[in-house]
Design a protein around this motif. Structure first.
Motif, PDB file in Angstrom:
ATOM      1  N   HIS A  94      48.697  36.108  49.995  1.00  0.00           N
ATOM      2  CA  HIS A  94      47.543  36.641  49.259  1.00  0.00           C
ATOM      3  C   HIS A  94      46.879  35.521  48.471  1.00  0.00           C
ATOM      4  O   HIS A  94      47.255  35.212  47.342  1.00  0.00           O
ATOM      5  CB  HIS A  94      47.975  37.782  48.332  1.00  0.00           C
ATOM      6  CG  HIS A  94      48.660  38.896  49.031  1.00  0.00           C
ATOM      7  ND1 HIS A  94      47.994  39.774  49.864  1.00  0.00           N
ATOM      8  CD2 HIS A  94      49.979  39.269  49.055  1.00  0.00           C
ATOM      9  CE1 HIS A  94      48.852  40.647  50.355  1.00  0.00           C
ATOM     10  NE2 HIS A  94      50.051  40.363  49.891  1.00  0.00           N
ATOM     11  N   GLN A 134      50.449  40.270  42.024  1.00  0.00           N
ATOM     12  CA  GLN A 134      49.748  39.005  41.785  1.00  0.00           C
ATOM     13  C   GLN A 134      48.491  39.228  40.961  1.00  0.00           C
ATOM     14  O   GLN A 134      48.164  38.431  40.071  1.00  0.00           O
ATOM     15  CB  GLN A 134      49.373  38.346  43.116  1.00  0.00           C
ATOM     16  CG  GLN A 134      50.543  37.724  43.838  1.00  0.00           C
ATOM     17  CD  GLN A 134      50.114  37.095  45.150  1.00  0.00           C
ATOM     18  OE1 GLN A 134      50.801  37.218  46.152  1.00  0.00           O
ATOM     19  NE2 GLN A 134      48.988  36.404  45.157  1.00  0.00           N
ATOM     20  N   PHE A 135      47.772  40.293  41.253  1.00  0.00           N
ATOM     21  CA  PHE A 135      46.550  40.621  40.520  1.00  0.00           C
ATOM     22  C   PHE A 135      46.873  40.836  39.042  1.00  0.00           C
ATOM     23  O   PHE A 135      46.147  40.350  38.154  1.00  0.00           O
ATOM     24  CB  PHE A 135      45.934  41.872  41.141  1.00  0.00           C
ATOM     25  CG  PHE A 135      44.540  42.206  40.694  1.00  0.00           C
ATOM     26  CD1 PHE A 135      43.863  41.456  39.758  1.00  0.00           C
ATOM     27  CD2 PHE A 135      43.896  43.311  41.216  1.00  0.00           C
ATOM     28  CE1 PHE A 135      42.580  41.781  39.357  1.00  0.00           C
ATOM     29  CE2 PHE A 135      42.615  43.661  40.824  1.00  0.00           C
ATOM     30  CZ  PHE A 135      41.960  42.897  39.883  1.00  0.00           C
ATOM     31  N   THR A 147      54.749  32.366  44.187  1.00  0.00           N
ATOM     32  CA  THR A 147      53.366  32.467  43.723  1.00  0.00           C
ATOM     33  C   THR A 147      53.071  31.309  42.774  1.00  0.00           C
ATOM     34  O   THR A 147      53.977  30.715  42.186  1.00  0.00           O
ATOM     35  CB  THR A 147      53.094  33.793  42.998  1.00  0.00           C
ATOM     36  OG1 THR A 147      53.876  33.853  41.787  1.00  0.00           O
ATOM     37  CG2 THR A 147      53.462  34.978  43.887  1.00  0.00           C
ATOM     38  N   CYS A 170      44.514  39.269  45.416  1.00  0.00           N
ATOM     39  CA  CYS A 170      45.041  38.622  44.214  1.00  0.00           C
ATOM     40  C   CYS A 170      44.107  38.728  43.021  1.00  0.00           C
ATOM     41  O   CYS A 170      44.461  38.308  41.920  1.00  0.00           O
ATOM     42  CB  CYS A 170      45.355  37.160  44.503  1.00  0.00           C
ATOM     43  SG  CYS A 170      43.924  36.192  45.046  1.00  0.00           S
ATOM     44  N   THR A 229      47.313  37.575  37.537  1.00  0.00           N
ATOM     45  CA  THR A 229      46.001  36.945  37.372  1.00  0.00           C
ATOM     46  C   THR A 229      45.345  37.395  36.069  1.00  0.00           C
ATOM     47  O   THR A 229      44.828  36.577  35.298  1.00  0.00           O
ATOM     48  CB  THR A 229      45.095  37.298  38.565  1.00  0.00           C
ATOM     49  OG1 THR A 229      45.593  36.663  39.742  1.00  0.00           O
ATOM     50  CG2 THR A 229      43.658  36.850  38.329  1.00  0.00           C
ATOM     51  N   CYS A 250      46.428  34.058  40.444  1.00  0.00           N
ATOM     52  CA  CYS A 250      47.784  33.964  40.979  1.00  0.00           C
ATOM     53  C   CYS A 250      47.725  34.157  42.495  1.00  0.00           C
ATOM     54  O   CYS A 250      47.320  35.215  42.973  1.00  0.00           O
ATOM     55  CB  CYS A 250      48.678  35.026  40.333  1.00  0.00           C
ATOM     56  SG  CYS A 250      50.376  35.026  40.959  1.00  0.00           S
ATOM     57  N   VAL A 251      48.135  33.148  43.242  1.00  0.00           N
ATOM     58  CA  VAL A 251      48.052  33.187  44.696  1.00  0.00           C
ATOM     59  C   VAL A 251      49.430  32.989  45.311  1.00  0.00           C
ATOM     60  O   VAL A 251      50.390  32.573  44.654  1.00  0.00           O
ATOM     61  CB  VAL A 251      47.083  32.113  45.235  1.00  0.00           C
ATOM     62  CG1 VAL A 251      45.681  32.328  44.683  1.00  0.00           C
ATOM     63  CG2 VAL A 251      47.569  30.714  44.899  1.00  0.00           C
ATOM     64  N   SER A 252      49.506  33.303  46.607  1.00  0.00           N
ATOM     65  CA  SER A 252      50.728  33.097  47.385  1.00  0.00           C
ATOM     66  C   SER A 252      50.322  32.776  48.809  1.00  0.00           C
ATOM     67  O   SER A 252      49.131  32.766  49.149  1.00  0.00           O
ATOM     68  CB  SER A 252      51.607  34.354  47.348  1.00  0.00           C
ATOM     69  OG  SER A 252      50.984  35.411  48.071  1.00  0.00           O
ATOM     70  N   GLU A 256      43.613  47.825  45.321  1.00  0.00           N
ATOM     71  CA  GLU A 256      44.390  47.114  46.334  1.00  0.00           C
ATOM     72  C   GLU A 256      45.561  47.995  46.795  1.00  0.00           C
ATOM     73  O   GLU A 256      46.242  48.601  45.974  1.00  0.00           O
ATOM     74  CB  GLU A 256      44.913  45.788  45.764  1.00  0.00           C
ATOM     75  CG  GLU A 256      45.866  45.034  46.652  1.00  0.00           C
ATOM     76  CD  GLU A 256      45.293  44.726  48.019  1.00  0.00           C
ATOM     77  OE1 GLU A 256      46.013  44.960  49.022  1.00  0.00           O
ATOM     78  OE2 GLU A 256      44.140  44.242  48.099  1.00  0.00           O
ATOM     79  N   ALA A 288      50.345  42.185  46.418  1.00  0.00           N
ATOM     80  CA  ALA A 288      49.043  41.683  45.977  1.00  0.00           C
ATOM     81  C   ALA A 288      48.680  42.242  44.606  1.00  0.00           C
ATOM     82  O   ALA A 288      48.110  41.530  43.765  1.00  0.00           O
ATOM     83  CB  ALA A 288      47.972  42.040  47.000  1.00  0.00           C
TER      84      ALA A 288
END
Length: 243
Positions: free
Chosen positions: A22, A78-79, A5, A50, A82, A17-19, A70, A75
Motif C-alpha cells: 500500500h 497504515q492510514f 511500513t 494509505c 498516516t 505511512c507506506v508499505s 478503505e 491499508a
C-alpha cells in the motif's frame, strides 16, 4: 507503526505511512492537483489506501473535513498511522468499509467533493495480479467503475464534484458511468509526457446534477523538450516550495 511500513515525508510536518502493498504513485498527485477544493469543503476519498489523497487535499486546499474509505484492513491501519504522523486528527477520518455498502458515518448528500484513484483494469483484461492487495488496488475484481460512480453520487450534494484519474482506453466507460450515476462530465484533461506523445492518463470531473457540456482543458505535460519536469508538475509536487 506495523512491521514492514515506513513514513514518506511530504513536507510541512506531513507524512504518509507506506508499505510494499500500500503505497502511492504520481497519479495521486496529479488527481489532487486537478480536483481543487476549498477550506470549507467536506471531501471524501473512495479507496483511500494509505491515505495519500486525503493528506494532499489537506495540504493543497485545507479542506475542512476529509474522509477516506478503505476496504482493506492493513491499508486502514497504515492510514491511521498516516493521520497520527501528520497530526491530522479531527481533520482527516479513516473509515473501514465497502463502498458498495456505505457506512452510516458517510451521510448521503453531505460532501462537496469526492475523489477516487480507481482500479484501472477490468478483471478479464489479463493484467490481474496474483497478490490480493495489488489485485484489489489495480483491477476491478472487488468493485466496478459503475459501483464507484454510484457511491460518489450518493455522497455528493447537488452540484458537488467527483474527480478521478483513469487510463485513456477507459474514457468512454468512465463518461457513461458518470452520466448513469447522475453526474455530468464537466472537465476533462489528458496527461502526456510531452506534446508529441500519446496520453498516458486522463483526469475527469463529474458534477452531480450538472447540465451537459464538457470543458476539454489543455493537456497536462510532465516533461519539457529536454526531459526535465515541467513547471506545472513541479508545483503539483511542491518542488517550487523547496526552492
Amino acid at each position: 507503526m506495523a512491521e514492514g511500513t515506513w513514513l514518506e515525508p511530504l513536507g510541512q510536518g506531513l507524512a504518509v505511512c507506506v508499505s510494499r502493498d500500500h503505497g502511492f504513485g504520481a497519479d495521486a498527485f496529479l488527481l489532487a492537483g486537478f480536483a481543487g477544493g476549498k477550506p470549507g469543503d467536506r471531501a471524501a476519498d473512495l479507496g483511500s489506501g494509505c491515505g495519500i489523497l486525503t493528506v494532499l487535499l489537506y495540504k493543497m486546499y485545507q479542506c475542512k473535513e476529509i474522509y477516506g474509505l478503505e476496504i482493506q484492513k492493513p491499508a486502514v491501519e497504515q492510514f491511521l498511522a498516516t493521520v497520527s504522523a501528520s497530526g491530522l486528527e479531527g481533520r482527516v477520518f479513516p473509515v473501514e468499509g465497502d463502498l458498495r455498502r456505505l457506512p452510516a458515518s458517510l451521510a448521503p448528500g453531505s460532501f462537496d467533493l469526492v475523489v477516487c484513484n480507481p482500479p484501472y483494469y477490468p478483471p478479464a483484461s489479463g493484467k490481474v495480479s496474483g497478490d490480493s492487495a495489488r489485485r484489489t488496488a489495480r483491477s476491478e475484481t472487488e468493485v466496478s467503475l459503475a459501483d464507484i460512480c454510484a457511491a460518489a453520487s450518493y455522497l455528493l450534494r447537488w452540484g458537488g464534484k467527483f474527480c478521478l484519474v483513469h487510463k485513456p482506453e477507459r474514457l468512454t466507460d468512465t463518461a457513461c458511468a458518470l452520466r448513469e450515476a447522475g453526474m455530468e462530465p464537466k472537465r476533462l484533461r489528458f496527461v502526456q509526457n510531452r506534446p508529441d506523445t500519446a496520453p498516458s492518463l486522463f483526469l475527469i470531473e463529474g458534477c452531480r446534477g450538472g447540465k451537459p457540456g464538457v470543458d476539454i482543458q489543455p493537456p497536462l505535460l510532465l516533461q519539457t523538450d529536454t526531459g526535465a519536469p515541467t513547471g506545472e508538475l513541479n508545483v503539483i509536487y511542491f518542488r517550487d516550495q523547496e526552492v
